[in-house]
Scaffold this motif. Structure first.
Motif, PDB file in Angstrom:
ATOM      1  N   LEU A  73       0.845  -1.186   0.000  1.00 55.56           N
ATOM      2  CA  LEU A  73       0.000   0.000   0.000  1.00 55.56           C
ATOM      3  C   LEU A  73       0.886   1.243   0.000  1.00 55.56           C
ATOM      4  CD1 LEU A  73      -2.953   1.046   0.282  1.00 55.56           C
ATOM      5  CD2 LEU A  73      -2.536   1.112   2.732  1.00 55.56           C
TER       6      LEU A  73
ATOM      7  N   VAL B 154       0.910   5.404   0.364  1.00 56.14           N
ATOM      8  CA  VAL B 154       0.158   6.578   0.800  1.00 56.14           C
ATOM      9  C   VAL B 154       1.044   7.804   0.675  1.00 56.14           C
ATOM     10  CG1 VAL B 154      -1.325   5.306   2.399  1.00 56.14           C
ATOM     11  CG2 VAL B 154       0.811   6.292   3.232  1.00 56.14           C
TER      12      VAL B 154
ATOM     13  N   ARG C 217      -2.176   7.088   8.205  1.00 55.43           N
ATOM     14  CA  ARG C 217      -3.011   6.973   7.005  1.00 55.43           C
ATOM     15  C   ARG C 217      -3.224   5.511   6.614  1.00 55.43           C
ATOM     16  NH1 ARG C 217      -2.098  11.842   2.889  1.00 55.43           N
ATOM     17  NH2 ARG C 217      -4.345  11.979   3.020  1.00 55.43           N
ATOM     18  N   VAL C 218      -2.163   4.715   6.703  1.00 55.98           N
ATOM     19  CA  VAL C 218      -2.298   3.288   6.405  1.00 55.98           C
ATOM     20  C   VAL C 218      -3.287   2.656   7.374  1.00 55.98           C
ATOM     21  CG1 VAL C 218      -1.091   1.057   6.424  1.00 55.98           C
ATOM     22  CG2 VAL C 218      -0.042   3.037   5.314  1.00 55.98           C
TER      23      VAL C 218
ATOM     24  N   GLU D 254      -5.725   4.081   8.984  1.00 56.44           N
ATOM     25  CA  GLU D 254      -7.077   4.536   8.663  1.00 56.44           C
ATOM     26  C   GLU D 254      -7.643   3.824   7.436  1.00 56.44           C
ATOM     27  OE1 GLU D 254      -6.528   8.713   8.236  1.00 56.44           O
ATOM     28  OE2 GLU D 254      -6.295   9.031  10.398  1.00 56.44           O
ATOM     29  N   LEU D 255      -6.807   3.645   6.423  1.00 59.04           N
ATOM     30  CA  LEU D 255      -7.269   3.012   5.194  1.00 59.04           C
ATOM     31  C   LEU D 255      -7.557   1.525   5.348  1.00 59.04           C
ATOM     32  CD1 LEU D 255      -4.896   4.721   2.608  1.00 59.04           C
ATOM     33  CD2 LEU D 255      -7.382   5.016   2.781  1.00 59.04           C
ATOM     34  N   THR D 256      -6.846   0.882   6.247  1.00 53.05           N
ATOM     35  CA  THR D 256      -6.970  -0.571   6.379  1.00 53.05           C
ATOM     36  C   THR D 256      -7.606  -1.012   7.687  1.00 53.05           C
ATOM     37  OG1 THR D 256      -4.768  -0.777   7.337  1.00 53.05           O
ATOM     38  CG2 THR D 256      -4.949  -0.946   4.929  1.00 53.05           C
TER      39      THR D 256
END
Length: 103
Positions: free
Chosen positions: A61, A63, A74-75, A77-79
C-alpha cells in the motif's frame, strides 16, 4: 509529474482506448504507470510517498504523507489496522507493519 500532466496522460490513454488503438490491458497498464509516477514524484516538498510492508493487509500500500508517522496513521485509517494496546510509542506501536519512503 504535476497533476495537469498526469490528467493529460490519462486522457490520452483513454482516447487511444476509445479509438481502438489500445486494448483494455494496455490502457490499464498505461494509466497505472501514470498514477505511480504521479504518486512518487511530488513537486510539493512537504509531501512524500510511503510504501507499507509487513502485514498482509497493508503489503504494498502506498500513501502520501508529510512524515512517516503520518503515513502510518493513514495506512491504519485506510486498512482499519489498530496499534497495539500496550504501546509506549507516541504514535502507537505499529509492529504489524512498517512504512518506507518510495524512491
Amino acid at each position: 509529474m504535476d497533476r495537469i500532466s498526469a490528467l493529460r496522460n490519462v486522457e490520452d490513454a483513454l482516447a487511444d482506448f476509445e479509438a481502438g488503438e489500445a486494448d483494455l490491458e494496455a490502457t490499464e497498464r498505461r494509466v497505472l504507470t501514470v498514477l505511480r509516477t504521479y504518486a512518487t514524484e511530488f513537486e510539493e516538498e512537504t509531501l512524500s510517498a510511503y510504501r507499507a510492508s509487513g502485514a498482509p493487509s497493508v503489503e504494498g500500500l502506498v500513501v502520501v504523507a508529510e512524515s512517516p508517522a503520518q503515513a502510518r496513521r493513514r495506512v491504519r485509517e485506510l486498512t482499519a489496522t489498530e496499534p497495539e494496546a500496550d504501546s509506549d510509542d507516541e504514535d502507537g506501536d505499529w509492529g504489524a507493519f512498517e512504512v518506507d519512503p518510495v524512491e
